[in-house]
Write an enzyme that holds these catalytic residues in place. Structure first.
Site, PDB file in Angstrom:
ATOM      1  N   LYS A 180      40.775  40.147  26.633  1.00  0.00           N
ATOM      2  CA  LYS A 180      39.406  39.766  26.992  1.00  0.00           C
ATOM      3  C   LYS A 180      38.440  40.308  25.940  1.00  0.00           C
ATOM      4  CE  LYS A 180      39.890  41.822  30.911  1.00  0.00           C
ATOM      5  NZ  LYS A 180      39.817  42.336  32.307  1.00  0.00           N
ATOM      6  N   THR A 213      26.970  42.503  35.229  1.00  0.00           N
ATOM      7  CA  THR A 213      28.335  42.011  35.022  1.00  0.00           C
ATOM      8  C   THR A 213      29.389  42.885  35.697  1.00  0.00           C
ATOM      9  OG1 THR A 213      28.449  43.239  32.929  1.00  0.00           O
ATOM     10  CG2 THR A 213      27.740  40.924  32.819  1.00  0.00           C
ATOM     11  N   GLY A 215      32.249  44.061  37.865  1.00  0.00           N
ATOM     12  CA  GLY A 215      33.322  43.355  38.552  1.00  0.00           C
ATOM     13  C   GLY A 215      33.935  42.215  37.771  1.00  0.00           C
ATOM     14  N   THR A 216      33.522  42.042  36.518  1.00  0.00           N
ATOM     15  CA  THR A 216      34.009  40.905  35.739  1.00  0.00           C
ATOM     16  C   THR A 216      35.532  40.907  35.603  1.00  0.00           C
ATOM     17  OG1 THR A 216      31.969  40.988  34.445  1.00  0.00           O
ATOM     18  CG2 THR A 216      33.765  39.690  33.553  1.00  0.00           C
ATOM     19  N   GLY A 217      36.119  42.058  35.253  1.00  0.00           N
ATOM     20  CA  GLY A 217      37.559  42.116  35.034  1.00  0.00           C
ATOM     21  C   GLY A 217      38.362  41.871  36.292  1.00  0.00           C
ATOM     22  N   CYS A 218      37.953  42.486  37.394  1.00  0.00           N
ATOM     23  CA  CYS A 218      38.638  42.274  38.679  1.00  0.00           C
ATOM     24  C   CYS A 218      38.570  40.804  39.064  1.00  0.00           C
ATOM     25  CB  CYS A 218      37.981  43.110  39.772  1.00  0.00           C
ATOM     26  SG  CYS A 218      37.897  44.876  39.448  1.00  0.00           S
TER      27      CYS A 218
END
Length: 270
Positions: A180, A213, A215-218
């Protein structure tokens, strides 16, 4: 155990920590799964005291509690994809790896290392367990650039560095890795690289001017798991997940006095 039932949505299990502020962790995972049309189930690994400003406390659950939750869900209900997030300690990583090895479903591993605010969410002593026990079981691993450095020592500064980063993560055994690139400081696009070491898929989206932003990865990892549970190929699942999370980032909103969350329900309000 049966995973087939007419009219029932696909089943996805998240194994992760709780975010009391509701923007990341188990809460983000279940919201994402609902938004994408699958039935979300959960195994809680840790409780955090967390808000828009950071993480004020972390309490890991006992290994026995994690194992009991997992077996309770999988043995009775079944599962068509599993997503892992915050696992916190080496014993928890190793326990979850043992459980996953006995589960016939695709696995998305989000190797959560630090929070959006820089708070550590994985003990340094657990890194080797992630490398040797967890990543080899992953259908897709979804590290961000900081997690790539934690796991491999590779520092990604430019887009051209992402191939080396992917090779480093793939050396630990996941079938696919999604690097990412949202933290890259160059260019006007958010660029991600998905590869299995042979195929390459580059995903690009406009870099949105929104600081909220959390919580983007979860959210991205849960969206990928949702796609896999619905029968998508890995590239299809990642493409759909990228579209969903880009919209969620664009609709992210202020919450409290710090960094707000992405909007998991943006399609309902669009």
């Amino acid at each position: 155990m049966s995973t087939e039932s007419p009219g029932r949505p696909p089943l996805v299990l998240t194994v992760a920590g709780s975010d009391s502020g509701g923007g990341a962790g188990i809460q983000a995972d279940l919201k994402t799964m609902l938004a994408l049309g699958v039935h979300g189930m959960s195994v809680l690994t840790a409780v955090t005291a967390q808000n828009s400003r950071g993480v004020q406390g972390v309490w890991e659950l006992p290994v026995e509690a994690v194992r009991a939750q997992y077996r309770s869900v999988v043995d009775d209900i079944g599962v068509q994809a599993v997503k892992t997030g915050m696992l916190a300690t080496a014993p928890l990583v190793e326990t979850v790896a043992e459980l996953l090895a006995d589960t016939a479903a695709p696995v998305v591993v989000d190797p959560v290392g630090v929070s959006k605010h820089g708070d550590p969410l994985l003990a340094a002593s657990a890194l080797d367990s992630v490398r040797t026990k967890l990543l080899p079981l992953a259908t897709v691993a979804t590290p961000n650039l900081d997690e790539v450095t934690q796991l491999t020592g590779v520092h990604v500064v430019y887009e051209s560095d992402m191939r080396n980063a992917a090779a480093g993560v793939l050396s630990y055994g996941p079938a696919w890795v999604l690097i990412k690139g949202g933290h890259l400081s160059t260019g006007g696009e958010a660029v991600d690289l998905l590869t299995d070491g042979e195929e390459e898929h580059w995903f690009r989206a406009p870099r949105l001017d929104n600081r909220h932003t959390h919580g983007t990865g979860c959210t991205l990892a849960s969206a990928v798991a949702s796609g896999l549970a619905k029968g998508c190929t890995v590239p299809e699942a990642v493409r759909e997940a990228k579209e969903y999370v880009t919209g969620a980032i664009g609709a992210g909103f202020a919450l409290g006095g710090g960094i707000g969350p992405v909007d998991h329900g943006w399609r309902f309000r669009d």
